[in-house]
Design a protein around this motif. Structure first.
Motif, PDB file in Angstrom:
ATOM      1  N   GLU A   1       3.246   1.712  -1.527  1.00  0.00           N
ATOM      2  CA  GLU A   1       4.027   1.945  -2.948  1.00  0.00           C
ATOM      3  C   GLU A   1       2.725   2.546  -4.150  1.00  0.00           C
ATOM      4  OE1 GLU A   1       6.823   0.895  -4.039  1.00  0.00           O
ATOM      5  OE2 GLU A   1       7.598   0.295  -2.117  1.00  0.00           O
ATOM      6  N   LEU A   2       1.635   2.621  -3.522  1.00  0.00           N
ATOM      7  CA  LEU A   2       0.539   3.103  -4.425  1.00  0.00           C
ATOM      8  C   LEU A   2       0.706   4.620  -4.490  1.00  0.00           C
ATOM      9  CD1 LEU A   2      -2.349   0.782  -2.996  1.00  0.00           C
ATOM     10  CD2 LEU A   2      -0.960   0.650  -5.045  1.00  0.00           C
ATOM     11  N   GLY A   3       0.089   4.807  -5.763  1.00  0.00           N
ATOM     12  CA  GLY A   3       0.348   6.284  -6.272  1.00  0.00           C
ATOM     13  C   GLY A   3      -0.844   7.120  -6.646  1.00  0.00           C
ATOM     14  N   ALA A   4      -1.907   6.517  -6.326  1.00  0.00           N
ATOM     15  CA  ALA A   4      -3.258   7.378  -6.445  1.00  0.00           C
ATOM     16  C   ALA A   4      -4.020   7.051  -5.059  1.00  0.00           C
ATOM     17  CB  ALA A   4      -4.035   6.599  -7.708  1.00  0.00           C
TER      18      ALA A   4
ATOM     19  N   GLU B   1      -7.449   6.204  -4.782  1.00  0.00           N
ATOM     20  CA  GLU B   1      -8.459   5.342  -4.744  1.00  0.00           C
ATOM     21  C   GLU B   1      -8.112   4.579  -6.080  1.00  0.00           C
ATOM     22  OE1 GLU B   1     -11.724   8.682  -5.240  1.00  0.00           O
ATOM     23  OE2 GLU B   1     -11.584   8.378  -7.319  1.00  0.00           O
ATOM     24  N   TYR B   2      -8.767   3.408  -5.649  1.00  0.00           N
ATOM     25  CA  TYR B   2      -8.573   2.364  -6.664  1.00  0.00           C
ATOM     26  C   TYR B   2      -9.641   1.362  -7.188  1.00  0.00           C
ATOM     27  CZ  TYR B   2      -3.606   3.134  -6.904  1.00  0.00           C
ATOM     28  OH  TYR B   2      -2.221   3.604  -7.204  1.00  0.00           O
TER      29      TYR B   2
ATOM     30  N   LYS C   1      -5.874  -0.140 -20.369  1.00  0.00           N
ATOM     31  CA  LYS C   1      -4.847   0.933 -20.259  1.00  0.00           C
ATOM     32  C   LYS C   1      -5.532   2.225 -21.025  1.00  0.00           C
ATOM     33  CE  LYS C   1      -0.905  -2.132 -19.894  1.00  0.00           C
ATOM     34  NZ  LYS C   1       0.303  -2.530 -20.428  1.00  0.00           N
TER      35      LYS C   1
ATOM     36  N   ILE D   1       0.794  -1.236   0.094  1.00  0.00           N
ATOM     37  CA  ILE D   1      -0.035  -0.019   0.162  1.00  0.00           C
ATOM     38  C   ILE D   1       0.917   1.328  -0.103  1.00  0.00           C
ATOM     39  CG2 ILE D   1      -1.753   1.119   1.505  1.00  0.00           C
ATOM     40  CD1 ILE D   1      -2.837  -1.611   1.970  1.00  0.00           C
TER      41      ILE D   1
ATOM     42  N   PRO E   1      -0.621  -2.108 -10.472  1.00  0.00           N
ATOM     43  CA  PRO E   1      -0.937  -0.957 -11.514  1.00  0.00           C
ATOM     44  C   PRO E   1      -0.954  -1.505 -12.860  1.00  0.00           C
ATOM     45  CG  PRO E   1       0.384  -0.369  -9.888  1.00  0.00           C
ATOM     46  CD  PRO E   1       0.244  -1.868  -9.610  1.00  0.00           C
TER      47      PRO E   1
ATOM     48  N   ARG F   1      -9.186   6.205 -16.465  1.00  0.00           N
ATOM     49  CA  ARG F   1      -8.818   6.204 -15.171  1.00  0.00           C
ATOM     50  C   ARG F   1      -7.797   4.957 -15.018  1.00  0.00           C
ATOM     51  NH1 ARG F   1     -11.340   8.274 -10.799  1.00  0.00           N
ATOM     52  NH2 ARG F   1     -11.381   6.461  -9.749  1.00  0.00           N
ATOM     53  N   SER F   2      -7.063   4.957 -15.850  1.00  0.00           N
ATOM     54  CA  SER F   2      -6.297   3.539 -15.909  1.00  0.00           C
ATOM     55  C   SER F   2      -5.414   3.617 -14.719  1.00  0.00           C
ATOM     56  CB  SER F   2      -5.580   3.538 -17.389  1.00  0.00           C
ATOM     57  OG  SER F   2      -4.624   4.567 -17.533  1.00  0.00           O
ATOM     58  N   MET F   3      -4.803   4.782 -14.344  1.00  0.00           N
ATOM     59  CA  MET F   3      -3.881   4.872 -13.252  1.00  0.00           C
ATOM     60  C   MET F   3      -4.410   4.694 -11.941  1.00  0.00           C
ATOM     61  SD  MET F   3      -1.255   7.777 -14.404  1.00  0.00           S
ATOM     62  CE  MET F   3       0.070   7.241 -15.452  1.00  0.00           C
ATOM     63  N   ASN F   4      -5.899   4.397 -11.976  1.00  0.00           N
ATOM     64  CA  ASN F   4      -6.644   3.943 -10.868  1.00  0.00           C
ATOM     65  C   ASN F   4      -7.173   2.533 -10.705  1.00  0.00           C
ATOM     66  OD1 ASN F   4      -7.433   7.288 -11.532  1.00  0.00           O
ATOM     67  ND2 ASN F   4      -7.182   6.890  -9.306  1.00  0.00           N
TER      68      ASN F   4
END
Lengths: 579, 250
Positions: free
Chosen positions: B29-32, B34-35, B67, B27, B98, B71-74
């Protein structure tokens, strides 16, 4: 009107451009209203599923909006029977333009080299885009993060706003809006509701979080729409935000104040023309703190971070030193001055900050008036072998001994002078954090400032014959790491009587020279010796409590701002307190 | 069992039954903020022989298509294969990761084998989503989930039951462990098992979709369906859903 299928193509006329054939291979996407087709290199066609929804007069009106940031209709599309079936507009290359929802994430910032400077540039242009629309009588209504794109190739970020045919203009109202950007307290859609929506989206550009998300103690996590209606935003007390949320200090101060006024206080007005000018009311509350992991009894709150400029040291006066040499006021986030090196001490005065540095064997003093962000070098000449800070007092170790620095104000003029000097052997005295240690022919003395003006020499026999490596002192307490002749390390904790006339010592064998402790003026210490455990102790009574929390790490570098325990971890500054 | 144990991943256990394991990005390491947790479970039993290559292509296309989502980064995507010849019946190709860290072209070839632990696959996929989702929610992230199970046959070897799956899904709809959860079973080549698969909807509480024959074009459409469903569920999390009609009462 039917869209092209795999079995056939569709011949249409782009009014003003000529006939084209839309083939299934030109298909880009299909949404609720219709399908998008690529026409040549720079144009796309939107063909409505229900041609009755095409309003030619509105398309023509929107076509008058000429802005590089607005992807407005350029003309109507008609069928072979000359019935309106859609419109055409400029093409957005997704290889160059990212949906704004991606820009919200740290992954995007890290991957693309995006930062707060670019965020500010982008948000200013988004503001200008909304102003442009308003200036032409249009209301965007549904300008959500999926309808904004950003063109960015390492610099010069530019917005692009799409779905322009959904805007309200003239006698044609908007028909839809995304719940997450809606001003639920407004009765209709106008410029003010547009600015609210703009605020919701741009706040996420800076922070990565929706202004009504995060964990609010009075709402379920699924109730962010209810929070929007109740103005229960991230600015409310005790809202917890996860570790991926960027620090609010990245937001220009004037804009931050506007966000808080809009999201938390329910005010509705235009964003400031100058993002950097904070209002008086915002100056006292610049920071929306960030909280992660609250397991057990500890609450961790992020106080400050700056992209690519790690916090390397804190001062008890409330200042922090960054790797670049910048000194910042953690409370207001304002820059105080730039230090030459890390050997400096910072004290707070009633109207500003006094910075003491050692440069070329001389003491260098700088005064920075609060809020002015202008630092003034003070004419003050005194030799400095070393410098020392204790709470809000500054000392210079020179040939004459340990001299306290005094500051005098004469109207707008500020002068520094040498105050009392306490004798010590300058070449046999070492300065540490809050104390000096003198080696008088093998006999060790501590030089302990205390109160507002006192300093006591205390003979400490426990240190005789040992090499002192680190030390830290506060109100009636000092801790020293020393190596004995065999090279073994010891930590010597000293608890002093009220008059510093006597002390009680505690000697502990330790494995390394780390001295990770915060000594609070109120007589409480916080220290970390093992991962997962924060020790809270009251030296005068000997009472100690160990609080287990998985977030506690020996990587934390503890310090204090007054009675607040702070720490540096991975270049960010945090506070920790008991729940 | 989770196979990818790089430094950025952590492992977890699904409560109950065989204590199925899963992995997910740490967790920290996560960059957003919300997922949407996406699980794609693919049937690799002996009966997929003959269209196993197309099935793999479908999986690759589906993940690649995700991709393109705004919202691909979420999205955090997990892929599992299931058949009874695998240890515990399930092989985690990768845990919740991710999209940027996933190279779908490196997915292993499908080697058709064994019977169909369909209910175990559904149970563990939903359970892993809930378990990892709870970890995120506990850390003040917002998370929802979507589980898509692609199969060509009814269950014939599971320990889990449709009732157990239903209970897991109900946990996911209460909004306590995860904001919301959608579980979809997609049947291909269902000529002889359509009735059996329909139980996933009537008894287990999943949504059941019959994708028809396992032809190249049908599987290509299935890939599109998967990515659209994922995108829709993610949009639901971030924005409260798609743009809604403005009521005349305003």
């Amino acid at each position: 009107m039917s869209a092209p299928t795999s079995r056939g193509s569709l011949k249409v006329e782009l009014v003003g451009r000529g006939l084209v054939t839309l083939r299934p291979s030109d298909h880009v996407a299909t949404g609720g209203e219709g399908s998008i087709y690529r026409v040549g290199k720079d144009t796309v066609a939107k063909i409505f599923t229900d041609p009755k929804k095409v309003i030619p007069a509105k398309i023509r009106e929107l076509g008058k909006l000429k802005s590089p940031y607005v992807i407005a209709p350029k003309g109507l599309i008609v069928s072979e029977k000359c019935d309106p079936v859609g419109y055409y507009m400029p093409y957005i290359d997704e290889a160059e333009c990212a949906p704004l929802s991606r820009v919200f994430t740290n992954d995007f910032w890290n991957r693309e080299g995006f930062n707060e400077k670019f965020a500010k540039e982008l948000v200013i242009r988004m503001r200008d885009t909304v102003s442009f629309a308003h200036g032409h009588g249009a209301i965007l209504v549904d300008a959500n993060e999926l309808n904004w794109f950003m063109k960015f190739r390492g610099s010069n970020p530019e917005p692009r706003v799409v779905d322009v045919d959904s805007w309200a203009i003239g006698r044609w109202p908007a028909t839809a809006i995304m719940p997450s950007i809606r001003d639920w307290n407004a009765k209709g859609f106008d410029e003010k509701s547009d600015w609210f929506s703009w605020g919701v989206v741009t706040f996420q550009v800076f922070t990565g979080v929706h202004p009504y998300k995060g964990t609010h103690p009075s709402y379920k996590k699924t109730e962010f729409l209810e929070r929007m209606k109740a103005n229960a935003s991230v600015f409310a007390p005790n809202v917890r935000l996860n570790q991926a949320v960027r620090d609010f200090s990245l937001i220009p101060k004037g804009l931050l104040a506007w966000y808080e006024a809009v999201f938390q206080k329910g005010e509705r007005n235009m964003p400031p023309s100058n993002f950097d000018i904070a209002t008086a009311s915002s100056a006292a509350r610049v920071l929306r703190i960030q909280t992660i992991g609250k397991s057990g009894l500890l609450v961790f709150e992020k106080l400050y971070e700056r992209t690519n400029d790690a916090v390397v040291r804190t001062f008890r006066s409330g200042a922090a030193l960054l790797a670049s040499g910048l000194l910042v006021d953690v409370h207001t986030k304002q820059e105080i001055a730039k230090a030459v090196g890390r050997e400096c001490e910072v004290a707070r005065t009633p109207d500003g900050w006094l910075i003491l540095e050692k440069e070329n064997g001389q003491a260098k003093l700088t005064y920075a008036e609060m809020g002015s962000q202008k630092a003034e070098w003070l004419a003050f000449s005194i030799e400095a072998k070393s410098i020392l800070g204790y709470e809000n007092r500054l000392f210079v170790l020179g040939e004459r001994g340990l001299t306290e620095i005094k500051l005098h104000s004469f109207g707008t003029k500020v002068l520094a002078s040498a105050g009392q000097t306490w004798s010590t052997l300058p070449n046999a005295t070492q300065c540490f954090d809050g104390l000096g240690i003198q080696d008088a022919m093998g006999a060790k003395f501590l030089l302990l400032p205390f109160g507002d003006s006192g300093l006591m020499h205390v003979r400490v026999r426990e240190l005789d014959g040992k090499r002192v490596l680190r030390g830290k002192a506060g109100n009636r307490f000092a801790s020293v790491i020393a190596a004995d002749k065999s090279g073994s390390y010891q930590r010597i904790d000293l608890v002093f009587s009220k008059d510093y006339g006597t002390y009680r010592s505690d000697v502990t064998a330790v494995d390394d020279t780390e001295l990770d402790i915060a000594i609070l003026p109120k007589g409480v210490n916080a220290s970390i010796e093992d991962d997962g455990e924060l020790c809270i102790s009251v030296p005068s009574s000997g009472v100690a409590t160990k609080l287990e929390d998985k977030h506690v790490s020996t990587k934390m570098i503890l310090g204090n701002f007054g009675d607040q325990v702070v720490y540096i971890e991975n270049g960010s500054l945090w506070s920790v307190r008991m729940k | 069992m989770p196979r990818l144990k790089d430094a950025t991943m952590q492992t977890g256990t699904v409560r109950g039954l065989q204590a199925f394991k899963f992995s997910g990005t740490k967790i920290g390491e996560l960059g957003a903020t919300e997922y949407t947790l996406v699980t794609i479970a693919v049937d690799t039993t002996g009966s997929v022989m003959g269209f196993d290559k197309e099935l793999r292509d479908c999986l690759i296309t589906a993940v690649d298509s995700c991709k393109k989502s705004p919202r691909s980064m979420n999205l955090l995507v997990r892929v599992i294969f299931f058949n009874s010849a695998l240890p515990n019946g399930i092989d985690e190709i990768h845990g919740f990761k991710p999209l940027g860290d996933i190279d779908p072209s490196s997915y292993p070839d499908i080697v058709p084998d064994g019977l169909t632990p369909l209910y175990d696959a559904c149970f563990s996929a939903v359970g892993a989503t809930l378990a990892y989702g709870k970890q995120l929610m506990d850390q003040d992230f917002l998370a929802n989930g979507i589980v898509i199970v692609i199969t060509d046959g009814g269950d014939n070897v599971s320990s889990a039951t449709t009732t157990m799956i239903k209970k897991e899904i109900e946990r996911g709809t209460k909004g306590e462990e995860i904001e919301s959860l959608i579980a979809i079973a997609v049947g291909v080549n269902t000529k002889f098992c359509a009735t059996e698969l329909a139980k996933l909807e009537t008894e287990a509480g999943m949504k059941y979709i019959d994708a028809g024959d396992a032809t190249k074009s049908k599987l290509a459409k299935l890939a599109g369906f998967v990515s659209q469903s994922v995108s829709s569920q993610s949009q639901s999390l971030g924005t409260g859903g798609p743009s809604q009609n403005i009521a005349a009462t305003i």
